[in-house]
Design an enzyme around this catalytic site. Structure first.
Site, short mmCIF file in Angstrom:
data_model
loop_
_atom_site.label_atom_id
_atom_site.label_comp_id
_atom_site.label_asym_id
_atom_site.label_seq_id
_atom_site.Cartn_x
_atom_site.Cartn_y
_atom_site.Cartn_z
N CYS A 341 26.15 -30.19 32.62
CA CYS A 341 27.42 -30.75 33.10
C CYS A 341 27.93 -31.77 32.10
CB CYS A 341 27.21 -31.41 34.47
SG CYS A 341 28.66 -32.28 35.09
N CYS A 344 27.78 -35.52 33.98
CA CYS A 344 26.54 -36.21 34.29
C CYS A 344 25.33 -35.67 33.54
CB CYS A 344 26.26 -36.17 35.79
SG CYS A 344 25.83 -34.52 36.41
N CYS A 373 28.99 -28.27 38.55
CA CYS A 373 27.82 -29.15 38.52
C CYS A 373 26.98 -28.98 39.79
CB CYS A 373 28.28 -30.60 38.38
SG CYS A 373 26.91 -31.78 38.36
N CYS A 400 23.03 -14.56 21.82
CA CYS A 400 22.73 -13.75 20.63
C CYS A 400 23.95 -13.53 19.73
CB CYS A 400 22.11 -12.41 21.04
SG CYS A 400 23.10 -11.44 22.20
N HIS A 427 23.34 -6.29 22.10
CA HIS A 427 22.62 -7.24 21.27
C HIS A 427 23.18 -7.15 19.86
CE1 HIS A 427 19.60 -10.12 20.30
NE2 HIS A 427 18.92 -9.33 19.48
N ASP A 444 16.06 -11.07 13.03
CA ASP A 444 16.71 -11.54 14.25
C ASP A 444 16.47 -13.04 14.38
OD1 ASP A 444 17.56 -12.10 16.86
OD2 ASP A 444 17.03 -10.10 17.57
#
Length: 895
Positions: A341, A344, A373, A400, A427, A444
């Site tokens: 968030c 906060c 939140c 990714c 991917h 990767d």
């Protein structure tokens, strides 16, 4: 005659036992398909056919490429085939020629059920010489063709054709819940739509039984009764003229009709291919635009500004690339499951997609995810999915797509030739040309791995289809052969079958044409280098393809052993990046359920004292949880632990990885899988977690009808099976409660609220029903992001907990999560002990747990990958149980 006109079709002359018959052969089809056509015409089983005249000095093999044989019209072919040991032919009874022939509808009903009437009952076998010698012209024609060489043809022709009598068959095929003879399977339904079944009969699968054993003596084909399915034999059933037609002419007609069916199938496939062409070209153009950004000097300078000096000073080659990967993964970039968030710093939950603002659009964020939140802040946290590598060097976070984007830029900044790799199964990663190795190498950054190309298939368990590499100078390269070894029909997850979006010849030509326009703009010296690399890579990839495809046809067992020895240890690990639950939903944990993962990447490891996942509220259970009473996973699915009913079976998702397949992607299937032993209903309730996948035959999106998690105490115990179609396999099971995962809207039959929904269905001790007037609670609309039949792995948790008042009155609640989302919460349901009348032989509260599924006119694979049940309502603290009585809530409406 129905003829197929195509440039790939040739008419050859087949000589068989002195007869010369013109036969059409489609060179685009397989040799196995051609043998099936010959089988339908001449009665010689494919495995016994010896075909000469197509291959010089040799016989036609099943894996022969017909298109490469240069087959010409009127080419002479010799078919040889010694029939199996001759069976005694069924006594053939013919209607008296003075009688009026029966209508097709009335006569066919008796032919399809041999035991339904005296005229259709089994007759005593007799030799071909003892066939009735009536002077009827019809019988004369039949007698004319029933001689030694045609007995096999009689036994392998549709059982409903010959004068409405069942004919002994060597074997048959089952399609849905119908029994289909081999002739109909290969002619009407085509082999890919019919699955082999166990042979009927005793001796060598030839359909023979001893005289004193009348069980299963004949196969009565029922394919013509399948709704919406064309039967090519049907026009000949019950028509006297057709029955009297010479068998060889009739079979030739059927072969031509089948070829017409194939032509229609090809025409539809061609339309689909044509529709997908713009999508491929757009992807190619988009990928090249992405690569162009990496060539901008200011972006490369920006990347050099963030790459540490010790990485830059490392000697070029493998050592430097490994140092770059390690720094990028562990020090520079971070993975985002859900952003903190912005007010906060606490946890957040996804609330949907937001409209990009101007700044986000400038940096290529076409999608912006919104998060609320967990602590109640009124601020909505935005997570723009930036596509600009320069901006990503500043944010240093993402999934990714962002990781591969920024890492590829870093490789170019260090002056490596780099390619951006796009995998159609969601991917992306990078390849770098390693000068020392003389080839392109996989890397990767999300996983910190180098040169482990088979990790996605062997380790993660992905079902790859299209994988394209993009390079600024070399254009587009189809690199599927580098990343997949499932390239032939002998494999359990054949990659070639999933590449169904384009004609392979067109795709290769489109890529070549696309690349020509790019390479032609290069300086002559550079052009020569790129072309030399491309040719070298082509040879490398073809080596993989040839090695595995050629062996898979004939030596599948050997090649599977070969694959195992060729894999590197790192290629066997499951995915590391992302939360464990996210990876589990995508089916990328690999062979082990608790596959390797980074603990700090897994927020679901943070549980409150009651075992609740703080981020999502979904109970977390696995095989190590206290109180496990059912634990089914890839190595424990077997006939001893699961009772399969109907079309259900224990399948294999990969070598050593077993699953429960409730139905195949075939029409009109119904199946169930029950835990082999009954369960005593836990006093306080239970929590059940399972993973499922609904898919088409090629691993894509499925259709219908859906499946159900079922609790029942019916008299059928672990052999219970309800009605199929919209009944999902539980319709009609008494003393049951079903949580249905319905993927097809049956408005008239069930009053379904939507095409995809989840509902709790029960009628207590009465037979269950899928009609929604019997729904105890329903999630009528699933979130837009959830598609249960998309071919992906989904995770479901069902929690049932009892609430006992001081007065002794017991009620219960049920909660259902799908992919981390609470879709049905605190639904009031009856106490199952009383409602389902659960009672064991010793006074215990016995029940059977399992799954059911079905298909109808549309279909999909229904797979259960794993299943865990614990004997407590996880996440419900004991002291809260009674208090929950005061928080009763009405059930959600299905409307």
């Amino acid at each position: 005659h129905l003829m197929m006109t195509s440039s790939s079709v040739r008419t050859v002359e087949v000589s068989f036992h002195g007869k010369k018959v013109p036969v059409e052969i489609d060179t685009d089809e397989s040799a196995e398909m051609f043998k099936a056509v010959l089988y339908s015409m001449f009665g010689v089983p494919p495995e016994e056919q010896k075909i000469m005249g197509l291959i010089k000095g040799g016989l036609l093999k099943d894996d022969a490429d017909l298109a490469s044989l240069n087959i010409k019209d009127n080419q002479k072919i010799i078919l040889m085939g010694k029939p199996k040991q001759q069976q005694e032919l069924q006594q053939i009874t013919t209607p008296n020629k003075e009688q009026t022939p029966s209508s097709p509808s009335s006569s066919s009903s008796s032919s399809l059920s041999p035991s339904s009437s005296s005229s259709a009952t089994t007759t005593q076998p007799t030799s071909s010489s003892s066939i009735s010698s009536s002077t009827s012209p019809i019988e004369d024609d039949i007698n004319d063709i029933v001689f030694q060489e045609d007995i096999e043809a009689w036994k392998t022709t549709c059982t409903a054709v010959f004068l409405h009598n069942a004919v002994v068959q060597p074997f048959f095929r089952a399609h849905g819940s119908w029994t289909i003879c081999y002739a109909c399977a290969t002619t009407c339904h085509m082999p890919q739509e019919a699955t082999p079944a166990q042979p009927i009969g005793g001796r060598e699968g030839m359909g023979e039984k001893d005289d004193d054993d009348d069980d299963g003596e004949h196969v009565s084909c029922t394919c013509r009764t399948i709704p919406g399915k064309e039967c090519l034999f049907e026009p000949r059933i019950g028509q006297e003229a057709a029955r009297g037609k010479l068998l060889r002419h009739m079979m030739q007609d059927l072969s031509q009709a089948r070829q017409q069916q194939v032509a229609g199938f090809k025409a539809q496939r061609s339309k689909d291919y044509e529709k997908n062409k713009p999508e491929f070209m757009q992807r190619f153009a988009s990928g090249m635009q992405q690569m162009q950004m990496y060539e901008q000097p200011e972006l490369q300078a920006k990347a050099l500004g963030v790459i540490p000096r010790d990485v830059q000073s490392t000697p070029r080659g493998e050592a430097q690339i490994k140092a770059l990967l390690h720094w990028f993964k562990h020090q520079f970039f971070s993975w985002v499951n859900s952003p903190a968030c912005q007010n906060c710093g606490g946890g957040t939950k996804a609330i949907g997609m937001l409209q990009p603002n101007l700044e986000e659009s400038v940096y290529g964020a076409g999608r912006v995810e919104g998060y609320a939140c967990d602590q109640g802040c009124s601020i909505v946290t935005r997570f723009p999915r930036y596509n600009h590598p320069g901006r990503l060097l500043e944010t240093r976070r993402g999934r990714c797509g962002e990781w591969a984007n920024a890492f590829t830029l870093c490789c170019r900044a260090l002056d490596y030739q780099a390619r951006w790799i796009h995998d159609y199964t969601d991917h992306v990663w990078t390849e770098v040309y390693m000068e020392d190795w003389g080839r392109w190498s996989h890397m990767d950054p999300c996983e910190d791995i180098l040169d482990n190309a088979l990790v996605y298939e062997a380790g993660w368990g992905k079902h790859l289809s299209y994988v394209f590499a993009f390079h600024t100078e070399g254009g587009v390269t189809d690199v599927i052969d580098r990343y997949s070894r499932q390239l032939g029909p002998g494999t359990t997850r054949d990659t070639s079958r999933r590449r169904d979006r384009a004609d392979e010849a067109w795709l290769a030509g489109a890529i070549a044409s696309f690349n020509d326009r790019i390479i032609q703009k290069l300086p002559e010296s550079r052009c020569a280098v790129i072309l030399e690399r491309a040719q070298k890579e082509k040879v490398e990839l073809e080596k993989f393809s040839y090695l595995f495809i050629s062996f898979l046809f004939s030596f599948f067992i050997i090649i599977r052993m070969e694959v195992k020895t060729l894999l590197k240890p790192d290629e066997l690990q499951g995915r590391v990046s992302g939360s464990a639950e996210w990876r589990r939903q995508r089916g990328e944990l690999g062979g082990e359920e608790g596959g390797p993962h980074a603990p700090d990447d897994d927020p679901t490891a943070n549980l409150d004292p009651n075992g609740m996942c703080i981020a999502e509220g979904m109970p977390k259970i696995d095989s190590k949880s206290p109180g496990v009473i059912i634990d089914m996973h890839h190595s424990s699915w077997n006939d001893m632990t699961i009772s399969v009913v109907g079309h259900a079976r224990i399948g294999q998702d990969a070598p050593g990885v077993h699953i429960l397949r409730l139905t195949d992607a075939l029409n009109c299937q119904t199946g169930a899988g029950w835990h082999a032993k009954p369960i005593i209903m836990p006093r306080d309730g239970f929590t059940c977690r399972f993973r499922f996948r609904l898919s088409s035959p090629n691993g894509g999106e499925g259709k219908a009808d859906g499946f159900a998690f079922v609790i029942q105490a019916s008299s059928s115990h672990n052999r219970a099976l309800g009605k199929g179609g919209y009944g999902l396999g539980y319709d009609g099971i008494a003393q049951s409660l079903a949580v249905e995962f319905d993927t097809w809207e049956s408005k008239g039959e069930c009053d379904d609220p939507s095409p995809q929904h989840i509902s709790i269905q029960s009628r207590g001790a009465l037979p269950n029903s899928p009609h929604h007037k019997h729904s105890l609670g329903c999630a009528p609309q699933l979130p837009q992001a959830v598609n249960m039949r998309d071919g992906r792995v989904h995770v479901c948790v069902v929690r049932y907990h009892t609430i006992r008042a001081a007065s002794g009155h017991v009620t219960a609640k049920m909660d259902i999560w799908l992919d981390g989302r609470l879709l049905l919460g605190h639904v009031t349901v009856p106490d199952l002990e009383e409602y389902l009348n659960l009672a064991g032989p010793s006074g215990g509260k016995q029940m059977w747990m399992g799954f059911t599924a079905s298909t109808g006119g549309l279909n999909q694979n229904h797979d259960i990958l794993d299943w865990v049940v614990v004997s407590r309502p996880v996440g419900i603290a004991p002291e809260v149980v009674d208090a929950a009585q005061q928080k009763d809530s009405s059930r959600p409406s299905c409307m």
